[in-house]
Enzyme design. Structure first.
Site, mmCIF file in Angstrom:
data_model
loop_
_atom_site.group_PDB
_atom_site.id
_atom_site.type_symbol
_atom_site.label_atom_id
_atom_site.label_comp_id
_atom_site.label_asym_id
_atom_site.label_seq_id
_atom_site.Cartn_x
_atom_site.Cartn_y
_atom_site.Cartn_z
ATOM 1 N N ALA A 8 5.423 11.855 4.734
ATOM 2 C CA ALA A 8 4.803 10.753 3.983
ATOM 3 C C ALA A 8 4.415 11.200 2.568
ATOM 4 O O ALA A 8 4.535 10.434 1.603
ATOM 5 C CB ALA A 8 3.571 10.228 4.725
ATOM 6 N N GLU A 29 -9.930 2.326 5.481
ATOM 7 C CA GLU A 29 -8.726 2.567 6.287
ATOM 8 C C GLU A 29 -8.721 4.008 6.790
ATOM 9 O O GLU A 29 -9.002 4.932 6.031
ATOM 10 C CB GLU A 29 -7.471 2.332 5.440
ATOM 11 C CG GLU A 29 -6.197 2.478 6.259
ATOM 12 C CD GLU A 29 -4.946 2.255 5.433
ATOM 13 O OE1 GLU A 29 -4.275 1.237 5.644
ATOM 14 O OE2 GLU A 29 -4.644 3.100 4.582
ATOM 15 N N ARG A 81 -10.170 9.813 0.271
ATOM 16 C CA ARG A 81 -10.047 9.459 -1.150
ATOM 17 C C ARG A 81 -10.510 8.019 -1.372
ATOM 18 O O ARG A 81 -10.477 7.176 -0.462
ATOM 19 C CB ARG A 81 -8.602 9.634 -1.629
ATOM 20 C CG ARG A 81 -7.591 8.681 -0.941
ATOM 21 C CD ARG A 81 -7.280 7.506 -1.842
ATOM 22 N NE ARG A 81 -6.348 6.555 -1.285
ATOM 23 C CZ ARG A 81 -6.702 5.441 -0.687
ATOM 24 N NH1 ARG A 81 -7.965 5.177 -0.454
ATOM 25 N NH2 ARG A 81 -5.809 4.560 -0.266
ATOM 26 N N GLU A 84 -7.004 18.382 13.257
ATOM 27 C CA GLU A 84 -6.694 19.647 12.589
ATOM 28 C C GLU A 84 -7.324 19.683 11.196
ATOM 29 O O GLU A 84 -7.833 20.701 10.753
ATOM 30 C CB GLU A 84 -5.150 19.758 12.495
ATOM 31 C CG GLU A 84 -4.611 20.846 11.616
ATOM 32 C CD GLU A 84 -4.874 22.242 12.164
ATOM 33 O OE1 GLU A 84 -5.179 22.374 13.360
ATOM 34 O OE2 GLU A 84 -4.799 23.205 11.365
HETATM 35 P P1 0O2 Z 1 -1.762 4.481 -1.569
HETATM 36 O O1 0O2 Z 1 -1.316 5.038 -2.866
HETATM 37 O O2 0O2 Z 1 -1.588 5.455 -0.444
HETATM 38 O O3 0O2 Z 1 -3.138 3.909 -1.610
HETATM 39 P P2 0O2 Z 1 -1.324 -5.053 4.147
HETATM 40 O O4 0O2 Z 1 -1.828 -5.904 3.040
HETATM 41 O O5 0O2 Z 1 -2.429 -4.408 4.898
HETATM 42 O O6 0O2 Z 1 -0.312 -5.713 5.004
HETATM 43 P P3 0O2 Z 1 -0.792 -2.469 3.090
HETATM 44 O O7 0O2 Z 1 -2.161 -2.348 2.487
HETATM 45 O O8 0O2 Z 1 0.354 -1.888 2.295
HETATM 46 O O9 0O2 Z 1 -0.445 -3.941 3.417
HETATM 47 O O10 0O2 Z 1 -0.918 -1.827 4.533
HETATM 48 P P4 0O2 Z 1 -0.054 -0.751 5.236
HETATM 49 O O11 0O2 Z 1 1.373 -1.127 5.271
HETATM 50 O O12 0O2 Z 1 -0.751 -0.485 6.516
HETATM 51 O O13 0O2 Z 1 -0.122 0.529 4.239
HETATM 52 C C1 0O2 Z 1 -1.318 1.069 3.809
HETATM 53 C C2 0O2 Z 1 -1.112 2.494 3.347
HETATM 54 O O14 0O2 Z 1 -0.279 3.188 4.276
HETATM 55 C C3 0O2 Z 1 -0.384 2.661 2.029
HETATM 56 O O15 0O2 Z 1 -1.277 2.517 0.970
HETATM 57 C C4 0O2 Z 1 0.153 4.089 2.165
HETATM 58 O O16 0O2 Z 1 -0.880 5.035 1.963
HETATM 59 C C5 0O2 Z 1 0.558 4.115 3.600
HETATM 60 N N1 0O2 Z 1 1.955 3.675 3.746
HETATM 61 C C6 0O2 Z 1 2.373 2.504 4.249
HETATM 62 N N2 0O2 Z 1 3.725 2.446 4.245
HETATM 63 C C7 0O2 Z 1 4.149 3.632 3.726
HETATM 64 C C8 0O2 Z 1 5.464 4.180 3.486
HETATM 65 O O17 0O2 Z 1 6.514 3.568 3.731
HETATM 66 N N3 0O2 Z 1 5.501 5.425 2.929
HETATM 67 C C9 0O2 Z 1 4.375 6.139 2.635
HETATM 68 N N4 0O2 Z 1 4.510 7.357 2.127
HETATM 69 N N5 0O2 Z 1 3.127 5.641 2.868
HETATM 70 C C10 0O2 Z 1 3.028 4.412 3.394
HETATM 71 P P5 0O2 Z 1 -0.769 2.040 -0.449
HETATM 72 O O18 0O2 Z 1 -1.767 1.104 -1.011
HETATM 73 O O19 0O2 Z 1 0.636 1.532 -0.374
HETATM 74 O O20 0O2 Z 1 -0.698 3.324 -1.314
#
Ligand code: 0O2
Length: 273
Positions: free
Chosen positions: A152, A140, A46, A41
């Site tokens: 989210a 990613e 970023r 969609e």
């Molecule tokens: P931002 O600000 O979005 O860049 P890992 O080292 O791979 O195990 P990582 O990198 O936290 O850990 O991987 P994961 O859990 O796959 O999450 C990657 C991204 O998914 C996050 O980036 C968020 O964008 C999103 N995400 C993961 N969990 C949540 C959550 O509980 N809530 C929300 N809203 N988004 C989530 P960043 O770097 O945390 O933040």
């Protein structure tokens, strides 16, 4: 690290985001042009902000010189779908591509996070080409529905507001909201085929009308005003019937008329060439 070096280091990631976003947008356009339903969609992209990179390095004790190796979401693309079923289709599309190599998959849809977060994550290898030559990097790709994205986005803002310590009562509400999102996606899936039919026929009609207008515009150059006026009146009449088959037939007639004019304008003896 100097600001200039940050910029240089992040530049290829910006290029990767632009390229991959464009590739998915083009895929959407191809679906639209053919009048077939597209599982995508919207696409967003970023490059991670410097402050977010610093936070992650601090949290995970990653030395700055290792960040490119150890942070896989310096470049991120988010694909928003209408329906949960579309997510698997997008995953397949990515797996089939030769320019994106899937390195890791995390299915937070079938296994939602404790927070209630749902989304499908893929880490891909992707190569950009710069003045320095090819630069392979990781990025990613997050794939989620519009409803999951709504949740989210709000939860992410609250995490930022409360510096990741969201109060318990708000956390509970977010969990309730996550359940509601799950139900919403489920309900929407149950009317998916009907919605898709409507959207498809809407797109097909839009494509035919665009074709007809194009044909009429070309006829302006060769046909006389009276004939054009008659064709336009006929177009409005056919359009008002709201019938795609009649529109298509009318378009074919215009093709024949245009072909007739083209034949008339072929100079004598041209077929001997
Ligand atoms: P931002 O600000 O979005 O860049 P890992 O080292 O791979 O195990 P990582 O990198 O936290 O850990 O991987 P994961 O859990 O796959 O999450 C990657 C991204 O998914 C996050 O980036 C968020 O964008 C999103 N995400 C993961 N969990 C949540 C959550 O509980 N809530 C929300 N809203 N988004 C989530 P960043 O770097 O945390 O933040």
């Amino acid at each position: 690290m100097e600001i200039q070096l940050w910029r240089e280091m992040l530049n290829p990631y910006g290029l990767a985001v632009k390229e991959v976003t464009t590739k998915f947008e083009n895929l959407m356009k191809e679906h639209r042009d053919r009048g077939v339903y597209c599982p995508i969609e919207r696409v967003e992209g970023r490059v991670k902000t410097v402050s977010s990179i610093l936070n992650k390095c601090q949290k995970k004790k990653i030395p700055l010189q290792d960040m490119e190796k150890r942070i896989s979401d310096l470049a991120g693309v988010r694909i928003i779908c209408q329906f949960v079923e579309d997510i698997d289709k997008v995953v397949e599309i990515i797996k089939d591509r030769k320019d994106m190599e899937v390195r890791q998959e995390r299915d937070y849809i079938r296994n939602a996070k404790e927070s209630g977060y749902r989304s499908y994550h893929m880490i891909i290898n992707y190569t950009v080409y710069t003045l320095q030559g090819p630069k392979p990097l990781t990025m990613e790709v997050q794939i989620r529905t519009m409803a999951m994205n709504f949740w989210a986005t709000i939860e992410h803002s609250l995490q930022y507001k409360y510096r990741k310590n969201i109060p318990d009562d708000i956390r509970k509400r977010l969990l309730n909201a996550a359940d509601a999102v799950l139900m919403l996606d489920h309900e929407m899936s149950s009317v998916r085929s009907e919605i898709m039919d409507v959207q498809n026929s809407f797109q097909i009609q839009a494509n035919i009308v665009a074709d007809i207008l194009n044909n009429i515009q070309n006829l302006y150059k060769v046909a006389n005003k009276r004939e054009i006026a008659k064709i336009q009146d006929e177009f409005y009449r056919v359009y008002s019937t709201n019938n795609i088959d009649r529109l298509e037939r009318f378009n074919k007639q215009l093709d024949i008329i245009a072909e007739g004019y083209r034949a008339q304008s072929v100079p004598m003896g041209a077929d001997a060439m």
